[in-house]
Design a protein around this motif. Structure first.
Motif, short mmCIF file in Angstrom:
data_model
loop_
_atom_site.label_atom_id
_atom_site.label_comp_id
_atom_site.label_asym_id
_atom_site.label_seq_id
_atom_site.Cartn_x
_atom_site.Cartn_y
_atom_site.Cartn_z
N ARG A 130 42.02 35.27 42.25
CA ARG A 130 42.69 34.20 43.01
C ARG A 130 44.01 34.69 43.57
O ARG A 130 44.35 34.42 44.73
N SER A 131 44.76 35.38 42.75
CA SER A 131 46.06 35.87 43.19
C SER A 131 45.92 36.94 44.26
O SER A 131 46.73 36.99 45.20
N LEU A 132 44.91 37.78 44.17
CA LEU A 132 44.69 38.80 45.21
C LEU A 132 44.45 38.15 46.57
O LEU A 132 44.90 38.67 47.59
N ALA A 168 52.78 47.61 45.78
CA ALA A 168 53.41 47.55 44.46
C ALA A 168 53.88 46.13 44.12
O ALA A 168 53.64 45.63 43.02
N LEU A 169 54.53 45.49 45.07
CA LEU A 169 54.98 44.11 44.84
C LEU A 169 53.79 43.19 44.64
O LEU A 169 53.81 42.31 43.78
N ARG A 170 52.75 43.41 45.41
CA ARG A 170 51.55 42.59 45.29
C ARG A 170 50.94 42.70 43.90
O ARG A 170 50.60 41.70 43.27
N MET A 171 50.82 43.91 43.38
CA MET A 171 50.21 44.10 42.07
C MET A 171 51.10 43.58 40.95
O MET A 171 50.59 43.05 39.96
N THR A 204 53.03 40.98 41.32
CA THR A 204 52.83 39.53 41.45
C THR A 204 51.50 39.11 40.84
O THR A 204 51.42 38.13 40.10
N VAL A 205 50.46 39.87 41.15
CA VAL A 205 49.13 39.58 40.60
C VAL A 205 49.16 39.66 39.08
O VAL A 205 48.67 38.78 38.38
N ALA A 206 49.76 40.72 38.55
CA ALA A 206 49.82 40.89 37.09
C ALA A 206 50.61 39.76 36.43
O ALA A 206 50.27 39.31 35.35
N SER A 207 51.65 39.28 37.12
CA SER A 207 52.46 38.21 36.53
C SER A 207 51.68 36.91 36.39
O SER A 207 51.99 36.08 35.53
N THR A 208 50.64 36.73 37.20
CA THR A 208 49.86 35.49 37.09
C THR A 208 48.99 35.46 35.84
O THR A 208 48.42 34.41 35.53
N THR A 209 48.92 36.55 35.12
CA THR A 209 48.15 36.57 33.88
C THR A 209 48.95 36.01 32.70
O THR A 209 48.37 35.74 31.65
N THR A 210 50.24 35.80 32.87
CA THR A 210 51.08 35.39 31.75
C THR A 210 50.66 34.05 31.15
O THR A 210 50.45 33.95 29.94
N THR A 211 50.53 33.03 31.97
CA THR A 211 50.19 31.71 31.43
C THR A 211 48.84 31.71 30.72
O THR A 211 48.75 31.22 29.59
N MET A 261 46.73 49.13 38.87
CA MET A 261 46.10 48.49 40.01
C MET A 261 46.72 48.96 41.33
O MET A 261 46.02 49.11 42.32
N THR A 262 48.02 49.20 41.34
CA THR A 262 48.68 49.73 42.53
C THR A 262 48.12 51.11 42.87
O THR A 262 47.77 51.37 44.03
#
Length: 108
Positions: A43-45, A54-57, A59-66, A97-98
């Motif tokens: 979804r984040s991708l 790099a910023l994208r990945m 951001t994507v990785a940060s969405t796994t926190t919750t 991922m980057t």
């Protein structure tokens, strides 16, 4: 390219989950967690496609926190100990991922 990247992202996710959370969560718990995080990553991708890689990945990785926190809270036997791994997991996931995305871009 997107399909290949999603396949690689799933493999990276599986590897990082095992490495970061394997000592804290059982194999069945990790098997339950992986599709939850994979859906979140996909979804984040879709919503970050115009960002620098790099910023994208990150951001994507940060969405796994919750989802990670929610999952660990539900598995109180070992999950609370796993919480300390989230920051390192996100950083490693984003970095790998980057590298994967940049390599695929060069191939295409």
């Amino acid at each position: 390219m997107q399909y290949e990247f999603e396949l690689e992202a799933d493999q990276i996710l599986a590897d990082q989950l095992a490495q970061s959370f394997g000592p804290h969560l059982s194999a069945p718990a990790l098997a339950l967690l992986q599709p939850i995080l994979s859906r979140q990553i996909r979804r984040s991708l879709e919503t970050t496609s115009t960002m620098d890689a790099a910023l994208r990945m990150r951001t994507v990785a940060s969405t796994t926190t919750t989802p990670l926190v929610d999952f660990c809270a539900q598995h109180a036997d070992a999950g609370t100990h796993a919480l300390v791994e989230i920051v390192a997991f996100r950083a490693a996931l984003a970095e790998r991922m980057t590298a994967s995305l940049l390599r695929l871009r060069q191939q295409y």
